[in-house]
Enzyme design. Structure first.
Site, short mmCIF file in Angstrom:
data_model
loop_
_atom_site.label_atom_id
_atom_site.label_comp_id
_atom_site.label_asym_id
_atom_site.label_seq_id
_atom_site.Cartn_x
_atom_site.Cartn_y
_atom_site.Cartn_z
N CYS A 136 0.84 -1.21 0.00
CA CYS A 136 0.00 0.00 0.00
C CYS A 136 0.87 1.25 0.00
CB CYS A 136 -0.93 -0.03 1.21
SG CYS A 136 -1.99 1.44 1.31
N CYS A 139 -0.40 4.17 2.05
CA CYS A 139 -0.21 4.00 3.49
C CYS A 139 1.25 4.22 3.89
CB CYS A 139 -0.60 2.58 3.93
SG CYS A 139 -2.13 1.98 3.21
N ASP A 140 2.17 3.66 3.12
CA ASP A 140 3.56 3.55 3.59
C ASP A 140 4.57 4.38 2.82
OD1 ASP A 140 2.67 1.77 5.52
OD2 ASP A 140 2.88 0.05 4.19
P1 FAD Z 1 -11.22 -4.80 6.17
O1 FAD Z 1 -10.42 -3.95 7.05
O2 FAD Z 1 -10.51 -5.63 5.14
O3 FAD Z 1 -12.09 -5.75 7.09
C1 FAD Z 1 -12.81 -6.81 6.54
C2 FAD Z 1 -13.53 -7.50 7.66
O4 FAD Z 1 -14.41 -8.47 7.12
C3 FAD Z 1 -12.62 -8.25 8.63
O5 FAD Z 1 -12.99 -7.90 9.94
C4 FAD Z 1 -12.93 -9.71 8.39
O6 FAD Z 1 -12.83 -10.51 9.57
C5 FAD Z 1 -14.37 -9.62 7.94
N1 FAD Z 1 -14.86 -10.75 7.16
C6 FAD Z 1 -14.37 -11.21 5.96
N2 FAD Z 1 -15.06 -12.31 5.58
C7 FAD Z 1 -16.00 -12.51 6.54
C8 FAD Z 1 -17.02 -13.48 6.71
N3 FAD Z 1 -17.21 -14.46 5.84
N4 FAD Z 1 -17.79 -13.41 7.82
C9 FAD Z 1 -17.62 -12.40 8.72
N5 FAD Z 1 -16.69 -11.45 8.59
C10 FAD Z 1 -15.89 -11.52 7.52
N6 FAD Z 1 -5.49 2.49 5.05
C11 FAD Z 1 -5.32 3.76 5.50
O7 FAD Z 1 -6.23 4.59 5.34
N7 FAD Z 1 -4.18 4.13 6.15
C12 FAD Z 1 -3.17 3.27 6.38
O8 FAD Z 1 -2.14 3.64 6.96
C13 FAD Z 1 -3.33 1.92 5.94
N8 FAD Z 1 -2.35 1.01 6.17
C14 FAD Z 1 -2.54 -0.27 5.76
C15 FAD Z 1 -1.53 -1.18 6.03
C16 FAD Z 1 -1.70 -2.51 5.66
C17 FAD Z 1 -0.60 -3.51 5.99
C18 FAD Z 1 -2.88 -2.92 4.98
C19 FAD Z 1 -3.06 -4.37 4.56
C20 FAD Z 1 -3.87 -1.99 4.67
C21 FAD Z 1 -3.70 -0.66 5.06
N9 FAD Z 1 -4.67 0.30 4.79
C22 FAD Z 1 -4.52 1.58 5.25
C23 FAD Z 1 -5.90 -0.04 4.06
C24 FAD Z 1 -7.05 -0.24 5.06
O9 FAD Z 1 -6.64 -1.17 6.03
C25 FAD Z 1 -8.29 -0.74 4.33
O10 FAD Z 1 -8.64 0.17 3.31
C26 FAD Z 1 -9.46 -0.89 5.29
O11 FAD Z 1 -9.13 -1.72 6.37
C27 FAD Z 1 -10.65 -1.49 4.58
O12 FAD Z 1 -11.68 -1.57 5.50
P2 FAD Z 1 -12.91 -2.54 5.31
O13 FAD Z 1 -13.79 -2.30 6.48
O14 FAD Z 1 -13.48 -2.38 3.96
O15 FAD Z 1 -12.32 -4.03 5.34
#
Ligand code: FAD
Ligand code: NAP
Length: 313
Positions: A136, A139-140
């Protein structure tokens, strides 16, 4: 023990999108149930500093997600540690089966299951994740000011990341296994014109080389895919940009998708192709993939669900 629980709104996923939907749906008195899945807190629990969450100059990713969980709970969201293994959207109420044996029936569903970056699967890539290896740039990238960086991949993501990283890096080398990019022509043009970017065709990442104390990347070894010859490139950052996989397995044959599996939503809303089903966050978003945009979409999904439920009454 198997039991059945009914809710007006079932939120699937506990990242920024899910928890924000939980806050808004709870405050709308919809008494939502939120199922956390296998990664409570989502992707941000796998990182360290987050420097772009408004209101926090710097916060650890896991702490931010603990705060969001507490916030949703405090508003009255029923947060359940379970994994949805089957979701039937063909009739209402919608039916979700949890691994725990609980069946959830819901008048409306908010999908917030996120996406995962694809990785190459090298042991050294894994060893340096978070310590020089990232998927990302937004992010980094900031952590690599004045440093040399490599980007692996040849699609839109790789080219966008390479261009973005030139804001920080002294030099960016884009490494691709072929000599043709998948990225759109306009991005390719920008890439070729950027004086800070070099391209290395027909090469694959073979190994990330670094130090253990302090843990960090010093170079990579790459392999020419035609000759098998290897060489080293000094760099401090390795950005793997070979695509993302949205976690859409639960709904892939039920909802319209786009760009290889992202859940389609009506532009400007979180409404999916099935009435009463809403999608938010990385699951639907091929462009931004940020915590704050995911949280914003979680808010939209709860408001869309609230309005839709009101219309049904
Ligand atoms: P996610 O955070 O991906 O959460 C998905 C959720 O769905 C999880 O809780 C999982 O358990 C759940 N889930 C999946 N399948 C099922 C199922 N079948 N049943 C029940 N639950 C399920 N963004 C920033 O803005 N700033 C940053 O500094 C940043 N740093 C990052 C660093 C890393 C290493 C990574 C990988 C990502 C980073 N991001 C950052 C991106 C950010 O993390 C994502 O954009 C954000 O988390 C997406 O949120 P979300 O709620 O869509 O999904
Ligand atoms: P992508 O288009 O699937 O490209 C992935 C790239 O990584 C390809 O160049 C591929 O090489 C390479 N790759 C895959 N596996 C590899 C491996 N094991 N080793 C080395 N290289 C590997 O993925 P993406 O760039 O993330 O884009 C995904 C979708 O999102 C696309 O539809 C894209 O258009 C869209 N997107 C759009 C925008 C935008 O519109 N601004 C921005 C980002 C993404 P090959 O080419 O050899 O297969």
């Amino acid at each position: 023990m198997s039991d059945t629980r009914h809710t007006k709104v079932l939120i699937i996923g506990s990242g920024p999108a899910g928890y924000t939907a939980g806050v808004y749906a709870s405050r709308a008195m919809l008494e939502p149930i939120l199922v956390q899945g296998m990664e409570p807190g989502g992707q941000l629990t796998t990182t360290t500093e987050v420097e772009n969450w408004p209101g926090e100059t710097e916060i650890q990713g896991p702490q931010l997600m603990v705060n969001m969980e507490s916030h949703a709970r405090a508003m009255g969201c029923d947060i359940v540690l379970d994994l949805i293994s089957d979701l039937d959207l063909s009739k209402r109420p919608f039916v979700a089966k949890g691994d725990s044996g609980t069946t959830y029936t819901a008048d409306a569903v908010i999908l917030a299951t996120g996406a995962r970056a694809k990785w190459l699967g090298l042991p050294s890539e894994d060893a340096f994740k978070g310590f020089g290896v990232s998927a990302c740039a937004t992010c980094d990238g900031f952590f690599y000011r004045g440093q040399e960086i490599v980007v692996i991949g040849g699609g839109n993501t790789a080219v966008e990341e390479a261009l973005f990283l030139t804001n920080f890096a002294s030099k960016v080398t884009l490494i691709h296994r072929r000599d043709t990019l998948r990225a759109e022509k306009i991005l390719q043009d920008r890439l070729m014109k950027n004086p800070k970017i070099e391209t290395l065709w027909f090469h694959e990442l073979d190994e990330v080389i670094g130090t253990s104390d302090p843990k960090g990347v010093e170079a990579i070894r790459v392999k020419n895919v035609k000759t098998g010859e290897t060489s080293e490139i000094p760099c401090k950052g390795v950005f793997v940009a070979i695509g993302h996989a949205p976690a859409s397995e639960l709904v892939k044959d039920q909802l319209e998708t786009h760009s290889g599996g992202y859940v389609w939503v009506e532009p400007g809303t979180t409404r999916t192709s099935i009435e009463g089903v809403f999608a938010a966050g990385d699951l639907t978003d091929v462009h931004y993939r940020q915590a704050v945009t995911s949280a914003g979409m979680g808010c939209m999904a709860a408001l869309d669900a609230e309005r839709w439920l009101a219309e049904q009454e």
